[in-house]
Design an enzyme around this catalytic site. Structure first.
Site, mmCIF file in Angstrom:
data_model
loop_
_atom_site.group_PDB
_atom_site.id
_atom_site.type_symbol
_atom_site.label_atom_id
_atom_site.label_comp_id
_atom_site.label_asym_id
_atom_site.label_seq_id
_atom_site.Cartn_x
_atom_site.Cartn_y
_atom_site.Cartn_z
ATOM 1 N N GLY A 1 -38.861 -10.595 67.344
ATOM 2 C CA GLY A 1 -39.314 -9.303 66.840
ATOM 3 C C GLY A 1 -40.064 -8.468 67.855
ATOM 4 O O GLY A 1 -39.903 -7.244 67.909
ATOM 5 N N THR A 2 -40.893 -9.106 68.666
ATOM 6 C CA THR A 2 -41.678 -8.355 69.652
ATOM 7 C C THR A 2 -40.771 -7.648 70.648
ATOM 8 O O THR A 2 -40.963 -6.464 70.959
ATOM 9 C CB THR A 2 -42.661 -9.287 70.382
ATOM 10 O OG1 THR A 2 -43.649 -9.736 69.455
ATOM 11 C CG2 THR A 2 -43.361 -8.564 71.527
ATOM 12 N N ASN B 1 -47.195 -7.013 57.740
ATOM 13 C CA ASN B 1 -47.337 -8.449 57.960
ATOM 14 C C ASN B 1 -48.648 -9.014 57.432
ATOM 15 O O ASN B 1 -48.760 -10.220 57.200
ATOM 16 C CB ASN B 1 -47.203 -8.768 59.450
ATOM 17 C CG ASN B 1 -48.174 -7.980 60.315
ATOM 18 O OD1 ASN B 1 -48.159 -6.759 60.297
ATOM 19 N ND2 ASN B 1 -49.004 -8.669 61.069
ATOM 20 N N GLN C 1 -40.922 -8.851 58.670
ATOM 21 C CA GLN C 1 -41.412 -9.517 57.456
ATOM 22 C C GLN C 1 -40.525 -9.251 56.242
ATOM 23 O O GLN C 1 -40.812 -9.736 55.143
ATOM 24 C CB GLN C 1 -42.839 -9.058 57.147
ATOM 25 C CG GLN C 1 -43.860 -9.449 58.194
ATOM 26 C CD GLN C 1 -44.193 -10.932 58.171
ATOM 27 O OE1 GLN C 1 -43.975 -11.623 57.179
ATOM 28 N NE2 GLN C 1 -44.721 -11.445 59.280
ATOM 29 N N SER D 1 -36.726 -11.101 63.288
ATOM 30 C CA SER D 1 -37.072 -12.316 64.026
ATOM 31 C C SER D 1 -36.727 -13.537 63.184
ATOM 32 O O SER D 1 -37.153 -13.643 62.030
ATOM 33 C CB SER D 1 -38.563 -12.310 64.369
ATOM 34 O OG SER D 1 -38.890 -13.363 65.246
ATOM 35 N N ALA D 2 -35.988 -14.489 63.766
ATOM 36 C CA ALA D 2 -35.433 -15.606 63.000
ATOM 37 C C ALA D 2 -36.477 -16.526 62.399
ATOM 38 O O ALA D 2 -36.298 -17.041 61.293
ATOM 39 C CB ALA D 2 -34.481 -16.416 63.883
ATOM 40 N N HIS D 3 -37.584 -16.755 63.107
ATOM 41 C CA HIS D 3 -38.539 -17.750 62.616
ATOM 42 C C HIS D 3 -39.328 -17.277 61.399
ATOM 43 O O HIS D 3 -40.098 -18.037 60.822
ATOM 44 C CB HIS D 3 -39.487 -18.201 63.731
ATOM 45 C CG HIS D 3 -40.542 -17.224 64.109
ATOM 46 N ND1 HIS D 3 -41.853 -17.369 63.711
ATOM 47 C CD2 HIS D 3 -40.503 -16.097 64.852
ATOM 48 C CE1 HIS D 3 -42.572 -16.372 64.203
ATOM 49 N NE2 HIS D 3 -41.773 -15.584 64.892
ATOM 50 N N THR E 1 -27.791 -14.888 79.810
ATOM 51 C CA THR E 1 -26.923 -15.829 79.124
ATOM 52 C C THR E 1 -27.352 -16.010 77.666
ATOM 53 O O THR E 1 -28.521 -16.255 77.381
ATOM 54 C CB THR E 1 -26.947 -17.194 79.840
ATOM 55 O OG1 THR E 1 -26.522 -17.013 81.184
ATOM 56 C CG2 THR E 1 -26.045 -18.203 79.141
ATOM 57 N N CYS F 1 -50.446 -12.971 65.696
ATOM 58 C CA CYS F 1 -50.471 -12.451 67.064
ATOM 59 C C CYS F 1 -51.851 -11.954 67.475
ATOM 60 O O CYS F 1 -52.066 -11.559 68.609
ATOM 61 C CB CYS F 1 -49.457 -11.320 67.199
ATOM 62 S SG CYS F 1 -47.787 -11.825 66.775
#
Length: 374
Positions: A72-73, A150, A178, A198-200, A236, A323
């Site tokens: 996300g960042t 968030n 979020q 963001s995946a996490h 990559t 963060c």
């Protein structure tokens, strides 16, 4: 082993088992570089295409509108700086309650002479369409408003704000870190030009995310090098994480309604205990909030103290954004919504996830009451 309850899912979520298992082949047997022309690269290349297509389907986009990033960042930074780098010193609008990825990217623009204004919010953390209209200038080129805050979980009126932007010929970006995987999202219906994820945050792996960029949106490349990501983001491709993210997102979208019903029940169970305790607190955020996010400001106490005391009891919560955890000052979000000083320092965030139970919710509430009442 001491009983452990994790209730900081807004910071990160547990990697989904199906996503983890889907990642393994691309870390071991099929480790080829998708950019190479030989046969060993064919399976990774096919996996990359399939993951991009699946993610696009989950948010109503086209595959060539999905650009993979480190999270996300990076996606936020690319959206803000990629529009600015086109050369003209334009005007950007963000909000006072954005994630620091947006705020600090905007401050970087200001350092180089760009104009940035920050929209205020009301006491529920909601951005006003009327205020946005007042902030627009003749040279405004980008507006960025987060979809879900968030810290307090408030859901913003993104479609209405994006429509105002487009009526004035302005690009619109939303930080949906979020929101993706937690509330229904269709980028076409929302009318956004860019969207960060963001995946996490939805049970995918850490260190991977994506930026949706609507076809025809002129944005500068974020990383120079090879031809990856349609010549916009060289490097990559992390096939394993990209595949894991796509599986996690599809599962989150498929199970969204069921999970959200559960989270609302956990919220109610937690809230019932707290209300019966007669603790003096304010529940922050709007009634229109993402399920599972509970932000409280408790009168005449310390949020940091509560965090550490609960941690000693095996309970993980937070005082705000992960963060900004090293900063013990009252967060910019709590300041922006005008929480009174006698409450603001006692702010904590509890964010339930799909693995939490009603027992967890009740135990956290009872532990919190015990600490506060001494």
């Amino acid at each position: 082993m001491k009983h452990f309850i994790y209730a900081d899912n807004a910071a990160t979520t547990k990697l989904d088992k199906d996503a983890f298992n889907a990642m393994l082949p691309w870390l071991q047997e099929e480790y080829g570089n998708a950019s190479q022309p030989y046969s060993f690269a064919r399976k990774p290349k096919k996996a990359l295409i399939e993951a991009r297509t699946l993610i696009a389907e989950c948010i109503g986009a086209q595959p060539d509108e999905i650009y993979f990033t480190s999270g996300g960042t990076e996606s936020d930074n690319w959206a803000i700086k990629g529009i600015a780098e086109k050369g003209k010193k334009h005007h950007t609008i963000a909000t006072q309650i954005e994630h620091h990825a947006i705020l600090n990217a905007c401050r970087r623009l200001e350092h180089f002479g760009f104009q940035v204004d920050y929209l205020p919010v009301d006491k529920q953390g909601v951005v006003s369409c009327e205020d946005l209209v007042k902030f627009i200038k003749g040279n405004t080129e980008l507006i960025s408003v987060m979809m879900v805050n968030n810290e307090i979980g408030t859901i913003e009126p993104i479609k209405e704000l994006a429509t105002i932007a487009h009526d004035n010929g302005i690009l619109f970006h939303t930080d949906a870190v979020q929101a993706v995987g937690h509330i229904p999202i269709d980028v076409s219906d929302l009318c956004v030009d860019m969207l960060s994820a963001s995946a996490h945050k939805f049970n995918g792996p850490k260190g991977i995310g994506f930026l949706y960029v609507k076809r025809g949106t002129k944005i500068s490349s974020f990383v120079d090098g090879g031809a990856q990501e349609f010549h916009k983001r060289a490097g990559t491709e992390n096939i394993a994480s990209i595949v894991g993210m796509s599986i996690a997102l599809k599962k989150s979208c498929d199970e969204m309604e069921k999970v959200n019903e559960k989270l609302l029940a956990l919220d109610e169970a937690f809230n019932n205990v707290l209300l019966k305790s007669k603790i003096d607190f304010i529940r922050n955020g709007s009634n229109n909030h993402v399920p599972g996010n509970i932000n409280l400001s408790i009168c005449r106490t310390s949020g940091e103290m509560l965090l550490h005391r609960l941690d000693l009891m095996g309970i993980c919560i937070s005082t705000g954004s992960a963060c900004d955890s090293v900063n013990t000052e009252v967060s910019h979000v709590i300041k922006a919504i005008g929480v009174p000083s006698e409450y603001s320092e006692g702010t904590i965030r509890i964010s339930f996830g799909r693995d939490n139970t009603e027992e967890d919710a009740i135990m956290i509430a009872k532990a919190l009451v015990k600490v506060i009442k001494g």
